[in-house]
Write an enzyme that holds these catalytic residues in place. Structure first.
Site, mmCIF file in Angstrom:
data_model
loop_
_atom_site.group_PDB
_atom_site.id
_atom_site.type_symbol
_atom_site.label_atom_id
_atom_site.label_comp_id
_atom_site.label_asym_id
_atom_site.label_seq_id
_atom_site.Cartn_x
_atom_site.Cartn_y
_atom_site.Cartn_z
ATOM 1 N N GLU A 1 -10.409 -3.174 6.200
ATOM 2 C CA GLU A 1 -10.725 -3.606 7.726
ATOM 3 C C GLU A 1 -9.816 -4.591 7.729
ATOM 4 O O GLU A 1 -9.559 -5.462 6.846
ATOM 5 C CB GLU A 1 -12.222 -4.081 7.802
ATOM 6 C CG GLU A 1 -12.310 -4.479 8.921
ATOM 7 C CD GLU A 1 -13.915 -5.161 9.411
ATOM 8 O OE1 GLU A 1 -14.457 -5.507 8.326
ATOM 9 O OE2 GLU A 1 -13.922 -5.391 10.387
ATOM 10 N N MET B 1 -16.538 -8.105 2.426
ATOM 11 C CA MET B 1 -16.474 -6.861 3.229
ATOM 12 C C MET B 1 -17.325 -5.845 2.832
ATOM 13 O O MET B 1 -17.611 -5.558 1.634
ATOM 14 C CB MET B 1 -14.979 -6.341 2.782
ATOM 15 C CG MET B 1 -14.633 -4.843 3.441
ATOM 16 S SD MET B 1 -14.782 -5.058 5.402
ATOM 17 C CE MET B 1 -15.265 -3.558 5.656
ATOM 18 N N GLY C 1 -14.356 -13.785 3.877
ATOM 19 C CA GLY C 1 -15.654 -13.940 2.920
ATOM 20 C C GLY C 1 -16.184 -12.959 2.096
ATOM 21 O O GLY C 1 -16.142 -13.062 0.800
ATOM 22 N N HIS D 1 -25.434 -10.502 4.963
ATOM 23 C CA HIS D 1 -24.649 -10.275 5.915
ATOM 24 C C HIS D 1 -24.060 -9.071 5.605
ATOM 25 O O HIS D 1 -24.026 -7.986 6.450
ATOM 26 C CB HIS D 1 -23.442 -11.231 6.370
ATOM 27 C CG HIS D 1 -22.692 -11.070 7.243
ATOM 28 N ND1 HIS D 1 -22.854 -11.296 8.589
ATOM 29 C CD2 HIS D 1 -21.486 -10.325 7.379
ATOM 30 C CE1 HIS D 1 -21.741 -10.721 9.433
ATOM 31 N NE2 HIS D 1 -20.932 -9.957 8.550
ATOM 32 N N GLU D 2 -23.377 -8.767 4.460
ATOM 33 C CA GLU D 2 -22.840 -7.577 4.058
ATOM 34 C C GLU D 2 -23.718 -6.347 3.886
ATOM 35 O O GLU D 2 -23.545 -5.335 4.087
ATOM 36 C CB GLU D 2 -21.787 -7.615 2.864
ATOM 37 C CG GLU D 2 -20.777 -8.892 3.043
ATOM 38 C CD GLU D 2 -19.985 -8.896 4.215
ATOM 39 O OE1 GLU D 2 -19.819 -7.794 4.701
ATOM 40 O OE2 GLU D 2 -19.604 -9.917 4.573
ATOM 41 N N GLU E 1 -20.518 -7.316 14.180
ATOM 42 C CA GLU E 1 -20.315 -8.587 13.778
ATOM 43 C C GLU E 1 -21.232 -9.595 14.462
ATOM 44 O O GLU E 1 -21.930 -10.193 13.686
ATOM 45 C CB GLU E 1 -18.841 -9.298 13.664
ATOM 46 C CG GLU E 1 -18.099 -8.298 12.959
ATOM 47 C CD GLU E 1 -18.432 -8.432 11.489
ATOM 48 O OE1 GLU E 1 -19.139 -9.110 10.915
ATOM 49 O OE2 GLU E 1 -17.520 -7.380 10.594
HETATM 50 N N1 TRP Z 1 -16.122 -7.355 8.121
HETATM 51 C C1 TRP Z 1 -16.010 -8.554 7.249
HETATM 52 C C2 TRP Z 1 -17.413 -9.080 7.557
HETATM 53 O O1 TRP Z 1 -17.413 -9.834 8.515
HETATM 54 C C3 TRP Z 1 -14.798 -9.147 7.509
HETATM 55 C C4 TRP Z 1 -13.657 -8.709 6.801
HETATM 56 C C5 TRP Z 1 -13.468 -9.175 5.327
HETATM 57 C C6 TRP Z 1 -12.495 -8.936 7.375
HETATM 58 N N2 TRP Z 1 -12.113 -8.963 5.019
HETATM 59 C C7 TRP Z 1 -11.631 -8.707 6.125
HETATM 60 C C8 TRP Z 1 -11.729 -8.816 8.441
HETATM 61 C C9 TRP Z 1 -9.922 -8.567 6.109
HETATM 62 C C10 TRP Z 1 -10.264 -8.600 8.627
HETATM 63 C C11 TRP Z 1 -9.679 -8.434 7.603
HETATM 64 O O2 TRP Z 1 -18.295 -9.077 7.002
HETATM 65 ZN ZN ZN Z 2 -19.557 -8.903 9.264
#
Ligand code: TRP
Ligand code: ZN
Length: 881
Positions: A128, A270, A268, A304-305, A327
């Site tokens: 992502e 993914m 944080g 969250h994840e 989000e």
């Molecule tokens: N989707 C992830 C979250 O909010 C966010 C995220 C993690 C992300 N790594 C990233 C976004 C790298 C952009 C690039 O839980």
């Molecule tokens: Zn998220």
């Protein structure tokens, strides 16, 4: 590095792809410097797409090794390949066909930490938002959903562990010291949710039985030897899984759920399907190394994840403009989870503090954008406080407007309608409208309009007529690209408080829709009349921070103190105190010339000390009440012509005065909150530690002596107490032998533990005053620092730039010059982290003129550099305006 091409993306240009990718079969021949990726795509033309449309796949720095269409190598004239794009012509009109794309990538050279990279010898991926295109050519956008099968081959010794999304299918030996594993994910997903991890890691295992009795294997992978530090994360995971069943009716959908902790990570964590990858900072915890804040963060991010599995993965985003669909909603869900697991009002206070500290300044500055933007040039720069935190507030307001049942009905319909799809904000709103027969068209403007709405309030009480009239006026400040603003639907929770603190009754209300304690503002001006109100009540407005707005309401200090003492809503009590304290601090800043001592309003002292001493209130709440608004809070409220030194001086004097006047109470609390029990990370115990720590802080200020803090440092048996005492020493008694000794002892004890050393870096980087810059520079030269690791960069440079108002905003501009140098140096390695670092300058126009000029020079110096990444180019351009 992707360098700026000036390309801008617009929401209105959205159209579906010409091709559909039903299935993806990936083979990774893993090698540190030359990994082969063979991607076999099963494709068909979308019904209705032009029969001669070429297939255009995204790439980023790729190197095509071979291409086959069906079983045969593709003829040269049928395709063109550049590092950024693979275009294939003359493809079948309607039948399904396969395309086999072979690329070679170098995970060891990947310092951006996007795509496939190595972290401490572990292969891992981050896709992502647009990282998958750094692995193979693909339709790398969230509305292309495919079923993935992944085969990995690697040295058995290097990577005994081979993981990907979904369920394990097959594994075996290949001879030559290599082995393989195959994973299959039955749920169609977009490429940004793909993940692979290969390496040698320790594991913690557990099990969860879902609401319908299905067993799920749970695994958390961490560095060997750190398994014990994953226990709390595992516990948080199980609680999250249960909570999502109980509160949202959502069950997990694979046989296995895995989490991997890595030490090099841009954000944080993914939510990759079935295989979450985490920054190890948000997994690892034990009493010796993690603070209560760390525990709370781990709980929230694990949740969250996990919650993304339904809000993000099962229902994903049609395009990246819809990012807050997953989000904002998922943040709302993790906020509610933490509120249920801990103390709801205390959690709300923390949320509002964070929102005001990060999102409000973003919304008031050059980087302002709506939760659902309509244009971007670099999507990485839109993982913002606005998309996440304001996005969550908007969902919270939907619940406030529709009520708990209406909200749940809307969520259920959303899940039912859009499961397996890529959806939009419009789809989300429509589900709530249809499930509740409601019209949310005016409310939906929250998603599309930037800027923090301001509501002005004036009150008039007519004792003879027993009538209270409240005049409301709403406005939204201008933001970049949005010169005119629409009227918004603002749900304000409120109470009228009698003299004795009980809620005043009213016979009738005219001029606004009121449901329960919610008043709906929908017009520019609204005059709301309460009949049958004999005595002048105190109006408590925006209870629970029901709307993320600024209130212009000239309440007297007495009224604020009344709210702080009597509101039945604990959050509102804190808000009353905090607003009062903020007012006192702003006034003190205006008066602060030289070092003439300033005393705190005695009414505030009384209110604070009374709250602190009130045993009926939970310790965590009392700790929040005693924590004065930060220097950044004061700066934000003042809004322009900011002199950070004046704010610092004023706040110091007010804090010292409160400390002195409440010293007896603080001493009592400090002693009473010591419980001598063995450490437990639960919210109640954490609350007692928090209150004890604030009491120690005030007491030390009152005594003007580091002895007590130094003693607390020596006696601490957990990281919360230890790091709390350390920061008290370093920030308030700098350059004393006590502060120096504590820093040395801390470094010696934790030298081998980078996550803990990060705290040591941050404490020093946030020490107020102009001398800190040279300290930061010196720390960069030590073995504890590395520009390649995002956690180190954030702990030292990030903390300095975003968390040290007087140190960073030195009047001579040296802080800005330093940041500009670091941002340009880092841009060549990791543009995403460099751009994020630069956002520390977003409020530069609210500074006084001399600092403004220095800031402007520093920003221009970055803008002149060539080449710049799209990430940094975008932020620097918008920041300069
Ligand atoms: N989707 C992830 C979250 O909010 C966010 C995220 C993690 C992300 N790594 C990233 C976004 C790298 C952009 C690039 O839980
Ligand atoms: Zn998220």
């Amino acid at each position: 590095m992707r360098t700026d091409t000036g390309q801008v993306f617009h929401l209105e240009d959205y159209r579906p792809t010409d091709f559909i990718i039903d299935a993806v079969s990936l083979t990774f021949r893993l090698a540190p410097q030359a990994t082969r990726v063979i991607s076999q795509l099963t494709l068909r033309r979308r019904p209705g797409a032009a029969s001669d449309a070429p297939l255009v796949l995204d790439g980023d720095g790729l190197n095509l090794v071979s291409l086959a269409i069906g079983d045969a190598p593709a003829e040269k004239q049928r395709y063109t390949a550049t590092p950024e794009m693979l275009t294939v012509h003359d493809l079948p009109e309607s039948e399904t066909f396969t395309l086999t794309v072979e690329t070679e990538i170098d995970p060891s050279a990947n310092s951006q930490l996007m795509g496939l990279y190595r972290s401490s010898g572990v292969y891992c991926t981050q896709c992502e938002a647009e990282g998958f295109r750094r692995i193979t050519y693909f339709l790398d956008r969230p509305d292309v959903l495919s079923v993935y099968t992944v085969r990995m081959e690697a040295e058995t010794k290097d990577a005994p562990l081979l993981l990907s999304n979904g369920n394990p299918v097959e594994s075996g030996d290949l001879g030559n010291g290599r082995h393989f594993a195959v994973w299959h994910d039955p749920h169609p997903k977009p490429s940004y949710l793909f993940a692979l991890v290969a390496g040698d890691l320790g594991v913690v295992e557990d099990e969860f039985t879902t609401m319908t009795g299905k067993p799920v294997v749970l695994k958390i992978f961490v560095e060997h030897g750190k398994e014990a530090r994953a226990a709390y994360a595992m516990d948080a995971l199980k609680r999250s899984m249960r909570w999502d069943e109980e509160v949202f009716g959502r069950e997990y959908d694979l046989d296995i759920f895995q989490i991997v902790a890595v030490s090099d990570f841009n954000m944080g964590a993914m939510e990759n399907k079935g295989l979450n990858v985490f920054n190890d900072k948000y997994v690892l915890a034990d009493p010796d190394t993690a603070t209560d804040q760390d525990y709370a963060n781990i709980e929230a991010i694990i949740a969250h994840e996990y919650f993304h599995n339904w809000t993000g993965n099962r229902i994903t985003c049609r395009d990246w403009f819809q990012l807050c669909l997953k989000e904002g909603l998922t943040v709302y869900r993790d906020h509610e989870f933490s509120a249920d697991q801990r103390s709801r009002p205390v959690k709300r206070i923390a949320e509002v503090r964070l929102l005001k500290a990060h999102q409000f300044p973003e919304d008031a500055g050059p980087l302002a954008h709506p939760p659902r933007p309509v244009t971007y040039s670099e999507i990485n720069n839109f993982y913002t406080a606005t998309v996440y935190e304001k996005g969550s507030e908007v969902v919270r307001m939907i619940r406030t407007i529709l009520g708990a049942d209406g909200f749940r009905k809307g969520m259920d319909l959303y899940f039912e309608r859009h499961d397996g799809e890529a959806a939009t904000i419009e789809d989300f709103i429509k589900a709530f409208e249809d499930a509740n027969d409601a019209d949310l068209s005016q409310f939906a403007i929250w998603y599309r309009q930037a800027g923090t709405p301001a509501v002005s309030v004036s009150l008039h009480h007519d004792a003879n007529a027993a009538r209270l009239t409240a005049e409301f006026e709403q406005s939204v400040p201008q933001t970049p690209g949005e010169p005119t603003k629409k009227l918004m639907h603002i749900p304000l929770r409120f109470a009228l408080l009698d003299e004795d603190g009980s809620e005043a009754a009213t016979d009738a209300v005219k001029g606004a829709r009121i449901e329960g304690d919610v008043l709906h503002l929908t017009e520019r001006r609204q005059s709301v009349v309460f009949e049958g109100v004999a005595r002048r009540p105190v109006l408590s407005l925006n209870r629970g921070f029901s709307a993320p707005i600024t209130l212009n309401f000239q309440q007297t200090s007495e009224d604020l103190a009344h709210i702080a003492r009597h509101e039945s809503d604990a959050f509102a009590r804190w808000q009353g105190l905090n607003d009062f304290a903020l007012r006192v601090l702003i006034e003190a800043t205006r008066q602060a010339d030289g070092n003439k001592p300033i005393a705190c309003d005695p009414l505030l002292v009384t209110a604070l000390v009374e709250t602190a001493a009130d045993d009926r209130l939970e310790p965590a709440f009392r700790a929040q009440a005693l924590t004065l608004p930060s220097e950044a809070d004061v700066a934000r409220e003042i809004g322009n012509n900011i002199d950070p030194d004046a704010i610092h001086r004023a706040r110091d004097m007010i804090a010292a005065d409160i400390a002195k006047k409440g010293a007896d109470v603080f001493r009592t609390i400090f002693e009473a909150m010591y419980d001598g029990r063995t450490f437990s990370p639960d919210a109640d115990s954490a609350g007692r530690r928090a209150l004890r720590s604030v009491a120690l802080h005030h007491l030390s200020l009152a005594e003007g002596d580091p002895a007590r803090a130094f003693q607390a440092f020596g006696k601490a048996d957990n990281m919360t107490d230890l790091s709390g005492a350390l920061s008290l020493l370093v920030h308030h008694f700098p350059e004393t032998p006590a502060a120096r000794e504590a820093l040395e002892a801390f470094e010696k004890r934790f030298a081998a533990d980078p996550l803990v050393i990060d705290k040591w870096l941050t404490v020093q980087a946030t020490s107020p005053g102009p001398a800190t810059l040279s300290r930061v520079k010196a720390l960069m030269e030590t073995r504890h620092f590395s520009l390649s690791n995002p956690n180190r960069v954030r702990a030292l440079i990030g903390a300095f730039a975003a968390g040290n108002p007087t140190g960073f905003n030195r009047a001579d501009g040296a802080g800005y010059v330093f940041l500009a140098e670091q941002v340009t140096a880092l841009d060549g390695k990791n543009p995403q982290v460099a751009a994020r670092l630069l956002t520390a300058m977003r409020s530069w126009r609210s500074l006084e003129p001399v600092r403004q000029a220095h800031a402007s020079d520093a920003l221009r110096s970055i803008a002149q550099k060539e080449p710049l990444s799209t990430d940094v180019r975008d932020i620097v351009k918008r920041t300069l305006g």
